[in-house]
Enzyme design. Structure first.
Site, short mmCIF file in Angstrom:
data_model
loop_
_atom_site.label_atom_id
_atom_site.label_comp_id
_atom_site.label_asym_id
_atom_site.label_seq_id
_atom_site.Cartn_x
_atom_site.Cartn_y
_atom_site.Cartn_z
N GLU A 175 38.67 39.82 42.98
CA GLU A 175 38.17 39.34 44.26
C GLU A 175 39.34 39.12 45.22
OE1 GLU A 175 34.21 36.81 42.85
OE2 GLU A 175 35.95 35.74 43.62
N CYS A 176 39.24 39.69 46.40
CA CYS A 176 40.16 39.46 47.51
C CYS A 176 41.61 39.71 47.12
CB CYS A 176 39.96 38.05 48.06
SG CYS A 176 40.56 37.83 49.75
N ALA A 177 42.35 38.68 46.71
CA ALA A 177 43.73 38.89 46.30
C ALA A 177 43.81 39.88 45.16
CB ALA A 177 44.35 37.56 45.88
#
Length: 458
Positions: free
Chosen positions: A344-346
């Protein structure tokens, strides 16, 4: 169904919500200092944050000495809010009191949804009295009208007290106290303008406590000193004790998922670059049969021995891009890893070919870079294909919070297709056992993700 609460957890859990009329008024300063000050009094304090924020709970955890947890009705659903509160208040030890820090202004929630997921909404769902933090800069008697309006706007909550912040003088404080007395709301604390404790920020808010641990501990100590000197802690405890009986059963991860394996090693990214995670994720993985093994991509040169799956949550890889890129051993290990990966994201940025020109893992053929634009908000999404975390067509609630972009924005098979006001837009990558996107989800609201992931690892 969730199990009954532990017998040693009283039903009348003392609790309160720290709220404010707007962002930037000092909620986090007051909540963190209050947690630490109550802990100094020998209390076991359960700490919570309204909304999806990952950073404030890190400071709460330092102050309270136990994991900071989130209460977000959009991410997990209304029915799970009170059970999650009870679960947190019983883990790892029964709490004497719970402190819930709000988000934004008291009545601000999901855009266009009438205050859903707001601080007031969580106060109603948990039956918690509200302690309002007021920024009194350039304000006198009108502060009482503001407090009265905040109360009347939602008669389902109770504003039980006020803490005055940024008070200019003794005379200013007296004026404010007299005005608030007229509307029947007691003042339980007053903090002067010169007394503020500054916590450094950057592009997504406060710098996480995990990245400045020693400094953060000094900040928490200073905040505890400030609250002890400025707030009537006995009055605060009385307000918390006035909360009605909390009858909801405690949330239980073992009741949310089936145990589909036994001791399957699952590596979960941690360390300064990956500080964004919800405690319930690891609890659900463990309940489904995973042996959760943290690793630090800025330092560890290989995945934990025997890893069968990898979870890489959010954080600040853009700040630690050099250290992540220099760790060629772990990048090579992840590049060759053939088990399921949820990112997720990072995690998405780390799996990309490069981030701001620095080589990353390269499992996703995209380039990531920082921008000046903040992407922020709740999302409703539909899984575009079967993956290790969702079935094709499964609908989830999540949120985005980043200042980066990837080129391309999605793969040939995207991770998600957004619904609602972002209907039709595709986001993320679902390819070769990898499910990666900018969307943050809370697995307590989607427990099947944990079970499905462990099954894929098995």
């Amino acid at each position: 169904m969730p199990l009954n609460p532990p017998p040693d957890l009283p039903l009348n859990l003392p609790r309160l919500v720290i709220a404010a009329p707007a962002s930037g008024t000092g909620k986090t300063m007051v909540a963190t200092g209050l947690l630490a000050a109550l802990r100094r009094q020998g209390l076991e304090v359960s700490c919570h944050k309204v909304g999806p924020d990952y950073i404030d709970p890190g400071y709460h955890a330092l102050a309270a000495g136990r994991v900071g947890r989130n209460l977000d009705a959009w991410l997990v659903g209304e029915d799970r809010i009170a059970p999650l509160l009870r679960h947190a208040a019983s883990t790892p030890r029964p709490a004497d009191i719970a402190v819930i820090e709000g988000v934004m202004g008291l009545h601000d929630g999901a855009v266009g949804r009438g205050g859903f997921a707001s601080t007031a909404h969580i106060a109603r769902l948990t039956g918690s009295p509200v302690l309002l933090v007021l920024d009194t800069t350039a304000q006198g008697r009108s502060a009482a009208a503001l407090v009265l309006g905040m109360q009347l706007f939602d008669k389902g909550i109770r504003i039980a007290g006020v803490i005055l912040n940024r008070v200019g003088s003794d005379r200013h404080e007296l004026l404010l106290r007299q005005a608030l007395e007229e509307v029947g709301v007691p003042v339980v604390g007053s903090i002067g303008r010169s007394a503020a404790v500054v916590t450094p920020s950057r592009h997504l808010g406060l710098i996480p406590a995990a990245e400045r641990h020693d400094e953060a501990e000094r900040t928490v100590t200073a905040l505890a000193d400030l609250i002890e000197a400025s707030v009537d802690l006995a009055a605060v405890r009385a307000i918390a004790g006035s909360a009605p009986e909390l009858t909801a059963p405690a949330w239980d991860p073992a009741a949310e998922v089936e145990r589909v394996a036994s001791g399957v090693p699952v590596a979960v990214a941690s360390g300064p670059a990956f500080t964004f995670s919800y405690a319930e994720t690891a609890e659900l993985l463990a309940a489904a049969g995973a042996d959760v093994r943290p690793f630090d991509p800025t330092r560890d040169t290989a995945l934990p021995t025997g890893s069968r799956g990898v979870v890489i949550g959010g954080g600040f890889p853009e700040v630690h891009a050099e250290a992540l890129s220099d760790n060629a051993g772990l990048r090579a290990d992840l590049a060759a890893f053939d088990g399921p990966i949820a990112a997720e994201c990072a995690g998405l940025l780390y799996l990309a070919a490069e981030l701001d020109g620095k080589p990353m893992v390269g499992r996703i053929q995209a380039r990531a870079r920082m921008t000046g634009k903040l992407t922020l908000g709740y999302r409703e999404a539909v899984a575009e294909a079967d993956s290790a975390v969702a079935r094709a067509g499964e609908r989830v609630h999540g949120h985005e919070f980043h200042r980066t972009v990837t080129d391309p924005a999605h793969g040939e098979v995207a991770a998600w297709r957004y619904a609602g006001d972002q209907g039709g837009s595709r986001q993320g990558f679902s390819v070769a056992g990898i499910h990666a996107s900018y969307l943050h989800t809370h697995w307590a609201g989607q427990p099947s993700a944990a079970q499905r992931f462990v099954e894929a690892c098995r």
